[in-house]
Design a protein around this motif. Structure first.
Motif, PDB file in Angstrom:
ATOM      1  N   PRO A 227       1.457   4.878  -1.116  1.00 43.19           N
ATOM      2  CA  PRO A 227       0.612   5.744  -1.641  1.00 43.19           C
ATOM      3  C   PRO A 227       1.402   6.467  -2.890  1.00 43.19           C
ATOM      4  O   PRO A 227       0.410   7.574  -3.479  1.00 43.19           O
ATOM      5  CB  PRO A 227       0.578   6.970  -0.270  1.00 43.19           C
ATOM      6  CG  PRO A 227       1.563   6.537   0.371  1.00 43.19           C
ATOM      7  CD  PRO A 227       2.210   5.204   0.221  1.00 43.19           C
TER       8      PRO A 227
ATOM      9  N   MET B  37       0.829  -1.308   0.042  1.00 43.15           N
ATOM     10  CA  MET B  37       0.228   0.067   0.060  1.00 43.15           C
ATOM     11  C   MET B  37       1.053   1.284  -0.044  1.00 43.15           C
ATOM     12  O   MET B  37       0.646   2.349   0.927  1.00 43.15           O
ATOM     13  CB  MET B  37      -0.815   0.000   1.345  1.00 43.15           C
ATOM     14  CG  MET B  37      -1.974  -1.205   1.272  1.00 43.15           C
ATOM     15  SD  MET B  37      -3.157  -1.006  -0.189  1.00 43.15           S
ATOM     16  CE  MET B  37      -4.163   0.301   0.084  1.00 43.15           C
TER      17      MET B  37
ATOM     18  N   LEU C 206     -10.734   0.829  -3.067  1.00 42.60           N
ATOM     19  CA  LEU C 206      -9.761   1.544  -2.212  1.00 42.60           C
ATOM     20  C   LEU C 206      -8.752   2.428  -2.825  1.00 42.60           C
ATOM     21  O   LEU C 206      -8.474   2.120  -3.936  1.00 42.60           O
ATOM     22  CB  LEU C 206      -8.893   0.238  -1.379  1.00 42.60           C
ATOM     23  CG  LEU C 206      -9.562  -0.724  -0.931  1.00 42.60           C
ATOM     24  CD1 LEU C 206      -8.478  -1.849  -0.099  1.00 42.60           C
ATOM     25  CD2 LEU C 206     -10.378  -0.176   0.451  1.00 42.60           C
ATOM     26  N   GLY C 207      -8.328   3.574  -1.930  1.00 36.24           N
ATOM     27  CA  GLY C 207      -7.359   4.610  -2.495  1.00 36.24           C
ATOM     28  C   GLY C 207      -5.983   4.246  -1.795  1.00 36.24           C
ATOM     29  O   GLY C 207      -6.099   3.418  -0.921  1.00 36.24           O
ATOM     30  N   PRO C 208      -5.098   4.884  -2.322  1.00 35.06           N
ATOM     31  CA  PRO C 208      -3.827   4.727  -1.538  1.00 35.06           C
ATOM     32  C   PRO C 208      -3.543   5.181  -0.238  1.00 35.06           C
ATOM     33  O   PRO C 208      -2.472   4.974   0.357  1.00 35.06           O
ATOM     34  CB  PRO C 208      -2.569   5.731  -2.623  1.00 35.06           C
ATOM     35  CG  PRO C 208      -3.594   6.820  -3.028  1.00 35.06           C
ATOM     36  CD  PRO C 208      -5.149   5.901  -3.159  1.00 35.06           C
ATOM     37  N   LEU C 209      -4.397   5.595   0.552  1.00 31.08           N
ATOM     38  CA  LEU C 209      -4.529   6.092   2.078  1.00 31.08           C
ATOM     39  C   LEU C 209      -4.807   5.066   3.015  1.00 31.08           C
ATOM     40  O   LEU C 209      -4.516   5.174   4.135  1.00 31.08           O
ATOM     41  CB  LEU C 209      -5.175   7.513   2.241  1.00 31.08           C
ATOM     42  CG  LEU C 209      -4.667   8.704   1.346  1.00 31.08           C
ATOM     43  CD1 LEU C 209      -5.668   9.957   1.972  1.00 31.08           C
ATOM     44  CD2 LEU C 209      -3.256   9.079   1.854  1.00 31.08           C
ATOM     45  N   VAL C 210      -5.328   3.786   2.218  1.00 24.54           N
ATOM     46  CA  VAL C 210      -5.485   2.649   3.164  1.00 24.54           C
ATOM     47  C   VAL C 210      -4.137   2.327   3.871  1.00 24.54           C
ATOM     48  O   VAL C 210      -2.987   2.254   3.180  1.00 24.54           O
ATOM     49  CB  VAL C 210      -6.188   1.595   2.709  1.00 24.54           C
ATOM     50  CG1 VAL C 210      -6.342   0.492   3.694  1.00 24.54           C
ATOM     51  CG2 VAL C 210      -7.653   2.275   2.146  1.00 24.54           C
ATOM     52  N   SER C 211      -3.815   1.888   4.822  1.00 25.30           N
ATOM     53  CA  SER C 211      -2.793   1.491   5.684  1.00 25.30           C
ATOM     54  C   SER C 211      -2.187   0.217   4.920  1.00 25.30           C
ATOM     55  O   SER C 211      -2.935  -0.552   4.256  1.00 25.30           O
ATOM     56  CB  SER C 211      -2.985   1.022   7.001  1.00 25.30           C
ATOM     57  OG  SER C 211      -3.295   2.440   7.735  1.00 25.30           O
TER      58      SER C 211
END
Lengths: 141, 105
Positions: free
Chosen positions: B29, B27, B62-67
Motif C-alpha cells: 500500500p 499489493m 483497484l486501490g492499494p487497500l486490496v489485500s
C-alpha cells in the motif's frame, strides 16, 4: 439466485455476515472523496445495497468484503473505506448486460473502519455503509 | 504462484457463472515500513479487465487497500460453456499480465 446462495459461492456463507444499515446522512462519511466521485449530485441512502462483512475481522491483512446491489440499472459500484491513507478501495463498471452488480474481494486494514458502497444508476447515486468494529491481527503500519 | 500469475475459476450455478480470480501480487500500500524503518514503496494492481469472447464485460479499478494476492469474485449471466474468458491486469509500475480459460459447467 438468492444472496445467501451467492455468499456460499463466494466462500462467505459460513461467516455471520451483517447487512449494512442505511446511513442517516451519507454526507457524514468520506465527504470529500464522495464529492470527488459524484460531484454535486445528490446521494440517496439505500438499503438495496448490501455490504457483507465480519463485524469483528480476524485478520486485518485479509478482510473479506461482499457487495450486492439490488438497485435497478446499477452501472457502477465504488467501495470506500474511511480512516486510511487511500480511501478508494475498488470501483467496478457493471454497465455490461452480462455482469451482475456484485463484487467480493479482500482488503487490508490497519484499524477498524467504516466501509461505504456507492452505486451509480441513470437516476443518480445511492449509498450504504457498514462498520468493521475491530480487527484481530492487523497488518503492519 | 509467481508474481503476476493468474488463477481463474468458473462455476455455473443456475443461470449465473461465478468467476473467481486470484492474482499473485504484493499489493504494497505504500504506507508500511521495513525493519530499518524505511517506507516500502507502493506497488499495487490498479486495473483488472475481464473479457468474454474477446469482448470486455468488466472493468475493475483497484486501490492499494486490496489485500496481497488479490482475490476477486464476479458474477455473470448469459455465458456458454466452452467459451473463452480472458483476464488482463496492470499495476502502478506498468507491469501487465493476462490469462484465459474456457468457461466450465
Amino acid at each position: 439466485m438468492h444472496r445467501r446462495d451467492w455468499l456460499k459461492q463466494l466462500g462467505m456463507g459460513s461467516m455471520s455476515v451483517l447487512p449494512a444499515t442505511v446511513l442517516a446522512d451519507a454526507s457524514l462519511v468520506h465527504d470529500t472523496v464522495v464529492q470527488s466521485i459524484v460531484g454535486h449530485a445528490p446521494v440517496k441512502p439505500d438499503d438495496r445495497i448490501a455490504l457483507y462483512i465480519r463485524e469483528h475481522a480476524e485478520n486485518g491483512a485479509v478482510v473479506p468484503v461482499g457487495i450486492v446491489s439490488d438497485v435497478p440499472d446499477t452501472r457502477k459500484i465504488v467501495l470506500l473505506v474511511d480512516g486510511h491513507a487511500r480511501t478508494k478501495v475498488a470501483e467496478i463498471d457493471t454497465s455490461h448486460a452480462m455482469l451482475v452488480p456484485r463484487l467480493s474481494t479482500h482488503i487490508q486494514l490497519t484499524h477498524a473502519a467504516t466501509l461505504t458502497a456507492l452505486v451509480e444508476t441513470p437516476s443518480g447515486w445511492h449509498v450504504n455503509s457498514a462498520q468493521i468494529k475491530s480487527l484481530g491481527e492487523s497488518c503492519e503500519q | 504462484m509467481s508474481t503476476g500469475s493468474v488463477s481463474i475459476r468458473t462455476r455455473n450455478v443456475d443461470d449465473t457463472t461465478f468467476v473467481e480470480l486470484r492474482i499473485s501480487h504484493p499489493m504494497e500500500p505504500g504506507t508500511r515500513k521495513d525493519k530499518q524503518g524505511v517506507v516500502i514503496p507502493a506497488w499495487f494492481m490498479t486495473n483488472i479487465q475481464v473479457f468474454y469472447k474477446d469482448m470486455s464485460v468488466a472493468n475493475l479499478e483497484l486501490g492499494p487497500l486490496v489485500s496481497r494476492n488479490p482475490a476477486v469474485s464476479l458474477a455473470m449471466k448469459g455465458t456458454q460453456v466452452g467459451e473463452k474468458l480472458k483476464v488482463t491486469w496492470v499495476d502502478n509500475r506498468g507491469v501487465v499480465g493476462e490469462s484465459s480459460v474456457k468457461v466450465v459447467a
